[in-house]
Design an enzyme around this catalytic site. Structure first.
Site, PDB file in Angstrom:
ATOM      1  N   TYR A   1      68.036  65.047  -5.086  1.00  0.00           N
ATOM      2  CA  TYR A   1      68.724  64.437  -4.122  1.00  0.00           C
ATOM      3  C   TYR A   1      66.929  63.698  -3.095  1.00  0.00           C
ATOM      4  CZ  TYR A   1      66.889  67.427  -0.180  1.00  0.00           C
ATOM      5  OH  TYR A   1      66.518  68.583   0.408  1.00  0.00           O
TER       6      TYR A   1
ATOM      7  N   GLU B   1      56.263  75.211   5.495  1.00  0.00           N
ATOM      8  CA  GLU B   1      56.880  74.303   6.351  1.00  0.00           C
ATOM      9  C   GLU B   1      58.035  75.262   6.914  1.00  0.00           C
ATOM     10  OE1 GLU B   1      58.691  71.705   3.189  1.00  0.00           O
ATOM     11  OE2 GLU B   1      59.008  73.656   1.977  1.00  0.00           O
TER      12      GLU B   1
END
Length: 291
Positions: free
Chosen positions: A37, A185
């Site tokens: 995506y 992250e």
């Protein structure tokens, strides 16, 4: 149409109402999470760094050995048609490609005759409210249990979902992922650390998604002569930080003021984060809304 998805959506060459869009339960995206995506922010109906987003999509498709079903002009046409049809000036365009619908559930790739499933839609782009900017948000740290190709933007996000829900269960906004003693992250954001006036950023590796907002922040730091070090950040450095930020197209630059129940710095958004947020707003006005 819903409050969060505009009509029409795009599905396999057609623009149609969301309520009429359907995908086979044998789609490999549904059965295996076998797909990719991309999310593109839109400001004043202008997609930001569309070419870079489409390059990242192409890189992810190549990384999972899924043939790109469209040429760049085809992707651009979908993006601009969805933008034009949606009611919001600021939007988020979602693109998804799966390996398509086979006639069975089997791990190997389906025959070449099976076409990928392509789905896209527009949503409103909602940024962090002003009150969160004043207080900052809380976060937790969790072990990074994801696979080793985190640089690919794939739809198999269960590890991210579970980590983010762990944060939500504790009343926190984000979970910071720690692998082998270093910060990677957040579950849906890049993380920056400030120590002694220096902005620290984890390096782009296969263990971190290369964020477009991440690039913008480093560019803004360079433009304003802010000291930066792009390197691995040890967990101990994270916990001793003067400031921690989460960054994404929706969060923009948002201070994390509590980590695992302990105050970050003085427990308030820090001065460098405030400056970066203003630089980002200026950039949004002068560049993002005009290109």
């Amino acid at each position: 149409m819903t409050p969060n998805v505009a009509d029409p959506v795009y599905l396999n060459g057609r623009y149609l109402p969301l309520a009429e869009a359907g995908v086979s339960p044998l789609d490999r995206g549904f059965l295996f999470g076998d797909g990719v995506y991309e999310v593109i922010p839109v400001y004043s109906r202008r997609p930001f760094r569309l070419d870079e987003h489409l390059q990242r999509l192409a890189a992810t498709l190549a990384g999972v050995r899924l043939a790109d079903p469209l040429l760049v002009d085809g992707w651009r046409d979908i993006v601009f048609r969805l933008i034009a049809a949606a009611p919001w000036e600021d939007q988020s365009i979602y693109l998804q490609v799966t390996r398509g619908v086979d006639d069975k559930r089997d791990h190997p790739f389906p025959p070449a005759s099976v076409s990928p499933t392509v789905f896209a839609f527009a949503s409103p782009l909602v940024t962090a409210p002003a009150e969160l900017r004043v207080t900052g948000v809380a976060a937790i740290t969790v072990p990074d249990l994801r696979w080793s190709r985190c640089d690919l933007k794939v739809i198999s996000l269960l590890a991210n979902v579970l980590a983010r829900q762990q944060a939500v269960d504790q009343g926190c906004a984000e979970a910071l992922l720690i692998r082998d003693g270093t910060l990677k992250e957040g579950t849906a954001s890049n993380i920056f650390v400030v120590k002694n006036g220096v902005l620290l950023a984890p390096p782009k590796t296969q263990l971190m998604l290369p964020g477009i907002t991440y690039d913008v922040i480093l560019e803004l730091a360079a433009a304003h002569h802010q000291a930066v070090a792009v390197r691995e950040i040890a967990e101990a450095e994270l916990r001793a930080a003067d400031e921690i930020w989460m960054a994404s197209s929706t969060k923009e630059v948002l201070a994390i003021t509590t980590l695992d129940g302990q105050a970050v710095g003085n427990g308030r958004p820090g001065p460098l984060g405030e400056r970066m947020w203003q630089w980002y707003q200026d950039f949004k006005t002068t560049v993002m809304r005009k290109t």
